[in-house]
Design a protein around this motif. Structure first.
Motif, short mmCIF file in Angstrom:
data_model
loop_
_atom_site.label_atom_id
_atom_site.label_comp_id
_atom_site.label_asym_id
_atom_site.label_seq_id
_atom_site.Cartn_x
_atom_site.Cartn_y
_atom_site.Cartn_z
N PRO B 40 7.44 -42.50 42.95
CA PRO B 40 8.21 -41.24 43.03
C PRO B 40 9.67 -41.50 43.37
N GLU B 41 10.54 -40.79 42.68
CA GLU B 41 11.98 -41.00 42.87
C GLU B 41 12.51 -40.07 43.97
N PRO B 42 13.23 -40.62 44.93
CA PRO B 42 13.86 -39.74 45.92
C PRO B 42 14.86 -38.83 45.23
N VAL B 43 15.07 -37.66 45.82
CA VAL B 43 16.08 -36.73 45.29
C VAL B 43 17.42 -37.47 45.24
N GLY B 44 18.13 -37.30 44.17
CA GLY B 44 19.44 -37.94 44.06
C GLY B 44 19.40 -39.27 43.35
N THR B 45 18.21 -39.68 42.90
CA THR B 45 18.12 -40.94 42.16
C THR B 45 18.93 -40.85 40.87
N LEU B 46 19.73 -41.89 40.63
CA LEU B 46 20.48 -41.96 39.38
C LEU B 46 19.86 -43.01 38.48
N HIS B 47 20.28 -42.97 37.21
CA HIS B 47 19.68 -43.86 36.22
C HIS B 47 20.76 -44.67 35.52
N ALA B 48 20.46 -45.94 35.34
CA ALA B 48 21.44 -46.83 34.73
C ALA B 48 20.98 -47.27 33.34
N GLN B 195 7.78 -62.15 24.60
CA GLN B 195 6.67 -61.94 25.56
C GLN B 195 5.92 -60.64 25.24
N PHE B 196 6.67 -59.64 24.88
CA PHE B 196 6.08 -58.32 24.65
C PHE B 196 5.10 -57.89 25.75
N TYR B 197 5.56 -58.05 27.01
CA TYR B 197 4.88 -57.37 28.11
C TYR B 197 4.93 -55.89 27.76
N LEU B 198 3.80 -55.17 27.96
CA LEU B 198 3.79 -53.75 27.56
C LEU B 198 4.73 -52.92 28.44
N GLU B 199 4.83 -53.30 29.70
CA GLU B 199 5.81 -52.63 30.58
C GLU B 199 7.13 -53.39 30.45
N GLY B 200 8.17 -52.72 30.02
CA GLY B 200 9.46 -53.38 29.87
C GLY B 200 10.09 -53.70 31.21
N GLN B 201 11.23 -54.39 31.14
CA GLN B 201 11.94 -54.78 32.36
C GLN B 201 12.39 -53.53 33.11
N ILE B 202 12.26 -53.57 34.41
CA ILE B 202 12.67 -52.42 35.23
C ILE B 202 12.98 -52.86 36.65
N SER B 203 14.02 -52.27 37.21
CA SER B 203 14.35 -52.45 38.63
C SER B 203 14.78 -51.11 39.19
N PHE B 204 14.37 -50.88 40.41
CA PHE B 204 14.66 -49.62 41.09
C PHE B 204 15.20 -49.99 42.47
N ALA B 205 16.50 -49.78 42.67
CA ALA B 205 17.15 -50.23 43.89
C ALA B 205 17.44 -49.05 44.82
N LEU B 267 23.63 -53.57 42.11
CA LEU B 267 25.09 -53.36 42.13
C LEU B 267 25.41 -51.86 42.14
N ALA B 268 24.77 -51.13 41.24
CA ALA B 268 25.04 -49.70 41.14
C ALA B 268 24.61 -48.96 42.40
N ALA B 269 23.43 -49.31 42.89
CA ALA B 269 22.92 -48.63 44.10
C ALA B 269 23.81 -48.92 45.30
N ARG B 270 24.26 -50.14 45.39
CA ARG B 270 25.10 -50.56 46.51
C ARG B 270 26.46 -49.85 46.45
N ARG B 271 27.01 -49.81 45.23
CA ARG B 271 28.34 -49.21 45.11
C ARG B 271 28.29 -47.69 45.30
N LEU B 272 27.22 -47.08 44.84
CA LEU B 272 27.15 -45.61 44.89
C LEU B 272 26.43 -45.09 46.12
N GLY B 273 25.69 -45.96 46.77
CA GLY B 273 24.98 -45.53 47.97
C GLY B 273 23.82 -44.60 47.72
N VAL B 274 23.30 -44.63 46.49
CA VAL B 274 22.13 -43.80 46.17
C VAL B 274 21.14 -44.66 45.39
N PRO B 275 19.89 -44.22 45.34
CA PRO B 275 18.91 -45.00 44.55
C PRO B 275 19.27 -45.01 43.07
#
Lengths: 513, 785
Positions: B40-48, B195-205, B267-275
């Motif tokens: 679950p994404e906290p309120v205010g989560t942004l997407h890159a 590789q074709f992992y069915l779940e693509g690359q993802i990071s949530f900071a 980088l984005a989360a650190r600079r913006l201070g949001v998830p």
């Protein structure tokens, strides 16, 4: 006038209740809605282009709206179709029901037989593709229940052709597909669904068509042909949407703005498959690929391999045959087949109808003969019993890197009219060989009037070299396309020659049904 | 309270060695298993989203940030200049920029990060990269052999020669080649593999209150993600926490190459201070990340009438792509697997890693081993056809010995060789000899369809080639209700690692599986872990967890022994009870409660380091592998010689997993590896545009992994009965990578079918992947007069 239509929410049955989604972006996908809005994350995104099946869901609708001879699984008056939610636009669910992996287990936690069998057979490893497999298997399970027979292992593999698994190698999943039939359990939770759908339909009829208007986009879902014709004339630049299995990718991959969209899927007349009194089979523009191919194969069993290899079930249950034809892709697999059958396209503009041979429809790469305000309402073909088809033999094949669910390097619809040993007429249509699907005039000429001997076949093969100047691309080189086209003519000869014809099992390497 | 009543012997269900379901199986099928994108994404989560280089090679001259910032929903755009620390996420060599800076190295290279309120908005803005990125185009290098000729390698070449002659080994090999009764030479190429992992690359900071970051990342290597993020953001490692509950497949693709996305999201989360969440679209995943290295080989072989390989020379060119990434260890493993199962008395190998303007290739199940071993299988096939001998007979003539002829080219003595009995068993169970003659008869009379048969062996070295990676840690907590939580440094990507480790711990403490739970991998629990890679997950983490569980068990036993006045070693932990020889017993939970009151530590760390390994990177010699895993596959194909399309008719697999921890999971790995190997060598063709360098096969619509119909009903898989000679976890063997090499049998069977179209002794010019087009071309070639 149409701008005046009121904005209505999209209404469908979800988790046992009528859900209303107010003014969505008409190109918002069912998957986006599920994961981002409904936070129902059981359904996964693997590719967002309808090729991996991780997002497979079931769309259910009232069975009495289906065409005669359809191939959807029907239980309790409800038709069930597996579709890719990633390229299905949310408004197209209007009046239907959406079932996802979260719906399958019973409230007490008892698993659906497909789920239990997957656990028993070790059918999941990373588990990411699993919800999609579960949904495809659940439809397969219902079909077997309805038919009262177990599907063969190859039929089950065909049922799963639209689902990719990278971990297991499929053996345990196919084991589960076989085992689920032997497990107890009620199957899909369909109790009361028909009544809910009827109630939903009644409330919709009270409110006319489903038209959602967003500030920028427009979405129209006419239910009658006349209404569609009128809309089309009023909005000649609107985008016609049938199955969306190609157009969906314009949105998910190319970010194209579709502008105004007219959804054909609910137009009653276009959903029909009819046998006309003059012995023609007519397939409406909203008839799914699955339904259309099954009917075609019933009449022309030799088309079965092409039908089998044409996409996977979730695409075949969403996309339409006419959409595949009207799209005009040079690698669409239905055009060469229908050309070989001598099919006719039916076009309509306002109240004016016209027909033209399918091969006249394609004018150039992605260019067709449609006039402004006109649309393709259906395709028809003379049935085998029709005088036009007397003496004809047909074959249809495709060649691709992978057996299932791959875009053709080339495909062929091949028809010969034989009188004894003499070739009276020939229709050799190829896809993947030019900017449009078209017939091989030179090769056909080399056949007409000749005895069906090896030398004739060789002459026609030679003529193919000048009939087409194919391109090289990621699917094949030009040289291979030429070489394999000749190979298909050779196969045609081996299977249809008068002396010692070979059975398909001696000319093709395909999984045995 | 405890009972000391007479024991009624409760039959304890075995845990280790049982075919228990995957620990998440119920969650998988119910759609309730959470992957990173499901958190679950906290309120205010942004997407890159990432803006990608539109050219394969160029000088970056500018980025139109105003254009990007003006797009709907866009909150911020970051470029290389915004990275506080070094702009690098290279795992070994520091040559992998997170975001392009100065030079555009491949089409698809990330150049900027755009952050928006919604994922779709970020993607749409990032798609403007073509307009926003300003550059001067440079000529790209897109051909491996061109780069090699130019001598442009990402790392220095590697050479390894071994000769039975005294003196210079390379000279000895050359002499053996010159004096061999027969010689053949050729070239061979094998493509890369996605590789074709069915779940693509993802990071949530997610930024933390004290300036730290918590990153949920689909990665096989949380510790490396932690270190690289900290490095790039100028944080201390302890400020960065990386977690991964499970991946939707990894296959090596999330070993080093999850880093770019972890760094960009951080980088984005650190600079913006949001998830900030960065989840790649599938096409971008293909365009950005690397995959299995394609290889080009040039080979020469000298042999005698019986097919003995008297001398072998091989040049291996691995397509590194634009940077080093893991290419050095991949090439090392390739060189260490050229021998596969064969004694090569005189062998000389030259490895190169040419630099191309393409994605940087990386780990993929087998890690160079499959490519190295494949070339020798191809060579042996040539030798057998030249001599008109059965290919299996020639293979047999060259097996490693058990007492002699058992030293690998890199100097390790093979002490656990079972290849002869294993292949003998498979040849019998698959009815190889009878089918060989039946196929010859079929081919003699079938005009269109031809059959082919091959039986190929696998010997695969287990351990990281880099010594210090062969270590693992674990943490086991026993709670007061007797339930057990296990945490270890390995990651779960579907291979069943958590299931196996839980089995080990349950076995150790004599508990049913339901009492043991593995939790998410987390850098704040076990520090400085190695990647879950090189097939070592269960070997290393199983041992570490066992070590932790044993310490707790020993403490509990000591406590009880003092009370019951029995030797601690006589107490048995089984069936949820602790039982003394005299029949007294106490429930595990009761004992735990008692021990707690007595202030006994009920949790423990555990550690394991694989013993006896050494490796000299300069000479490419030593003992890089703790032991070898063996296997063999027999495949029969049916080839349509009019189109080149084909079907796998039957496959028999026999594989050595030592004493299996979980046969069902092991068989799953074996079959999955086999099918994946088959896909690599047949349908999975990577195609780049010849001039632009764009990867054209960048999605499942254009890149074709096997489907259910590609796997025959006649797939027979069995485990070879063979305990590990080394003291591995319960004498099991690693199973992740070795079975991928079983797929060789399909390619060699296809080569056999093509050869059947030509005269005796025909050598089909067939490279891999063997697509219908490649097969038809080879058929035409052997038929040409």
């Amino acid at each position: 006038m149409h701008e005046d239509l009121p904005t209505r929410p999209v209404r469908f049955i979800f988790r046992g209740q009528t859900t209303a989604v107010a003014t969505p972006d008409p190109t918002r996908s069912v998957l986006q809605w599920l994961r981002e809005d409904a936070r129902a994350c059981g359904t996964k995104e693997g590719c967002a282009e309808g090729d991996c099946g991780a997002c497979t869901v079931i769309v259910a609708e009232l069975a009495d709206t289906l065409p005669e001879g359809h191939s959807a699984v029907v239980r309790d008056g409800v038709a069930l179709r597996p579709v890719n939610s990633c390229i299905r636009f949310l408004p197209t669910l209007h009046g239907k029901a959406l079932l996802t992996v979260e719906d399958l287990a019973q409230p007490d936690g008892t698993l659906h037989p497909a789920q239990q069998a997957l656990v028993n057979c070790h059918g999941s490893q990373c588990g990411f593709c699993t919800p999609g497999f579960v949904m495809s298997l659940a439809v397969s399970h219902e079909r077997q229940q309805v038919q009262g027979r177990c599907a063969s292992r190859t039929e089950l593999a065909d049922d799963l052709a639209g689902n990719l698994c990278r971990c297991t190698g499929y053996r345990p999943i196919l084991d589960a597909a076989e085992q689920m039939h032997t497990l107890p359990g009620p199957g899909l939770p369909l109790t009361g669904l028909r009544e809910q759908l009827l109630a939903l339909r009644a409330s919709m009829l009270a409110g006319a068509t489903a038209t959602t208007s967003a500030p920028v986009h427009r979405y129209h879902a006419p239910t009658q042909l006349a209404e569609l014709a009128q809309l089309r004339q009023a909005l000649p630049d609107a985008r016609l949407l049938a199955g969306g299995t190609d157009i969906g990718l314009w949105v998910t991959k190319q970010f194209r703005d579709l502008g105004t969209v007219i959804w054909l899927g609910d137009v009653a007349e276009l959903r029909r498959i009819t046998h006309t009194p003059d012995r023609r089979l007519h397939i409406g523009a909203a008839v799914t690929l699955e339904d259309a191919w099954q009917v075609l194969v019933r009449h022309w069993p030799t088309l079965s391999e092409m039908a089998r290899r044409f996409a996977g079930p979730p695409v075949r249950h969403a996309g339409t045959l006419v959409g595949n034809l009207a799209n005009g892709s040079p690698i669409g697999d239905s055009a060469p087949v229908l050309m070989a059958l001598g099919a006719t396209l039916h076009l309509q503009c306002g109240s004016t109808e016209r027909s033209l041979p399918l091969e006249s429809f394609y004018l150039g790469y992605m260019k067709n003969a449609l006039q402004p305000g006109e649309f393709v309402s259906g395709v028809s073909v003379a049935l085998p019993a029709h005088a036009q088809q007397q003496g004809w033999v047909h074959r249809a094949w495709k060649i691709s890197k992978r057996f299932d669910c791959d875009i053709s390097a080339l495909s062929a619809g091949l028809g010969l009219k034989l009188d004894g040993e003499t070739i009276v007429d020939a229709r050799l249509a190829f896809g993947g060989m030019d900017a449009v699907v078209r017939r091989a005039a030179g090769a056909e000429a080399a056949l007409r009037g000749q005895p069906w001997h090896e030398a004739t076949m060789r002459a026609a093969s030679q003529a193919l070299l000048t009939d087409f100047t194919p391109l090289s691309d990621l699917r094949a080189t030009a040289a291979y396309r030429q070489r394999a086209a000749a190979g298909l003519l050779h196969r045609l000869w081996l299977e249809t020659r008068l002396h010692d014809p070979l059975p398909a099992s001696a000319t093709r390497a395909a999984p045995v049904l | 309270m405890f009972s000391s009543a007479t024991a009624s012997t409760t039959p304890s269900a075995p845990t280790v060695g049982a075919s228990l379901p995957h620990e998440s199986a119920l969650l998988h099928v119910a759609g309730r298993a959470h992957y990173t994108d499901d958190i679950p994404e906290p309120v205010g989560t942004l997407h890159a989203a990432l803006g990608l280089s539109p050219v394969a090679h160029g000088r970056l001259t500018g980025i139109d940030l105003d254009l990007l910032r003006a797009q709907p929903g866009v909150v911020a755009v970051f470029t290389a200049a915004d990275i506080p620390g070094p702009n690098d996420c290279g795992p070994i060599i520091h040559d992998d920029p997170i975001l392009a800076d100065g030079v555009l190295r491949y089409l698809g290279q990330p150049v900027f990060v755009v952050v928006a309120r919604e994922r779709e908005q970020a993607r749409r803005a990032a798609a403007l990269a073509k307009s926003a990125i300003q550059f001067e185009a440079l000529k790209p290098v897109l051909c491996l052999r061109d780069a090699h000729k130019a001598g442009d390698w990402v790392l220095p070449p590697m050479h390894l020669a071994r000769s039975q002659q005294p003196g210079d080994a390379a000279l000895g090999v050359a002499q053996a080649m010159a004096t061999a009764p027969h010689r053949l030479q050729g070239s061979f190429s094998v493509g890369g593999q996605e590789q074709f992992y069915l779940e693509g690359q993802i990071s949530f900071a997610l930024p933390q209150d004290d300036g730290g970051l918590h990153i949920h990342c689909s990665t096989q290597h949380p510790s490396e993600m932690q270190a690289l993020v900290a490095h790039a953001l100028k944080l201390a490692n302890h400020q960065v926490q990386v977690s991964c509950r499970r991946m939707g497949g990894g296959f090596g693709g999330k070993e080093s190459q999850s880093a770019l996305f972890a760094c960009a999201a951080a980088l984005a989360a650190r600079r913006l201070g949001v998830p900030v969440k960065l989840r790649l679209d599938r096409d971008d995943d293909f365009l950005i990340t690397g995959r299995r290295h394609g290889f080009e080989f040039d080979w020469a072989v000298g042999f005698d009438d019986a097919g003995h390989l008297l001398a072998l020379e091989v040049s291996l060119l691995g397509d590194a792509g634009h940077s080093a990434d893991l290419s050095a260890p991949v090439l090392t493993r390739a060189i260490c697997h050229v021998d596969n199962a064969y004694w090569l008395p005189e062998v000389s190998m030259h490895g190169y890693l040419p630099r191309t303007n393409r994605q940087s290739n990386t780990a993929f199940r087998g890690f160079g081993g499959p490519q190295g071993a494949l070339i020798t299988e191809i060579v042996i096939d040539h030798v057998a056809r030249a001599l008109q001998l059965d290919t299996l007979a020639v293979r047999r003539a060259n097996w490693y010995g058990t007492q002699s002829h058992n030293t690998t080219p890199y100097g390790q003595v093979v002490t656990d060789n079972v290849i002869e009995p294993l292949t003998y068993e498979l040849a019998s169970s698959s009815d190889y000899a009878r089918r060989r003659s039946a196929i010859a008869q079929f081919n003699a009379t079938s005009p269109v369809l031809k059959k082919g048969l091959a039986l190929t062996p696998v010997k695969f070295g287990i351990s990281f080639n880099v010594n210090h990676f062969n270590q693992a840690g674990a943490l086991v907590h026993v709670y007061l209700d007797g339930s057990v939580l296990v945490n270890h440094g390995g990651t779960e990507m579907g291979q069943g690692l958590n299931t196996k480790v839980a089995q080990v711990v349950a076995h150790e403490l004599g508990l049913p599986m339901a009492r043991v739970r593995c939790s998410a991998t987390d850098t704040s629990k076990v520090a400085n872990t190695s990647a879950t890679a090189a097939s070592t997950g269960a070997d290393l983490n199983g041992k570490a967890a066992q070590n932790a569980a044993r310490q707790i068990k020993d403490r509990l036993a000591a406590h009880l022994a003092a009370q019951w006045q029995v030797p601690a070693q006589d107490l048995r932990f089984e069936g949820g009870q602790v039982v003394a020889p005299d029949g007294r017993q106490i429930g595990f939970e009761a004992l735990v409660s008692q021990a707690y009151v007595a202030r006994v530590q009920l949790w423990s760390d555990g550690f394991y380091a694989t013993p006896g390994l050494h490796w000299d990177r300069q000479t490419l010699t030593g003992r890089p592998f703790y032991y070898f895993a063996y296997g063999a596959a027999c495949a029969e194909v049916l080839l349509d010689t009019l189109t080149g399309e084909w079907q796998l008719a039957r496959a028999d697999l026999l594989h050595d997993v030592g004493r299996s921890l979980n046969p069902a999971i092991d068989i799953g790995q074996i079959e999955g590896g086999f099918v994946q190997g088959m896909g690599w060598l047949t349908t999975e063709e990577l195609v780049w545009h010849p001039t632009s360098g764009k990867l054209l096969s960048h999605a499942p619509s254009t890149y074709k992994i096997p489907t259910a119909n590609d796997v025959p009903a006649a797939l027979h898989t069995r485990l070879f009965n063979n305990a590990n000679v080394e003291d591995s976890i319960h004498r099991s063997k690693a199973v992740g990578e070795p079975p991928l090499l079983l797929g060789f049998a399909v390619l060699l069977a296809l080569r056999d079918a093509v050869a059947a179209c030509g005269p005796a002794g025909a050598q089909p010019p067939l490279s891999a992947p063997a697509t219908p087009e490649a097969l038809l071309r080879a058929v035409d070639a052997v038929r040409a007069p």
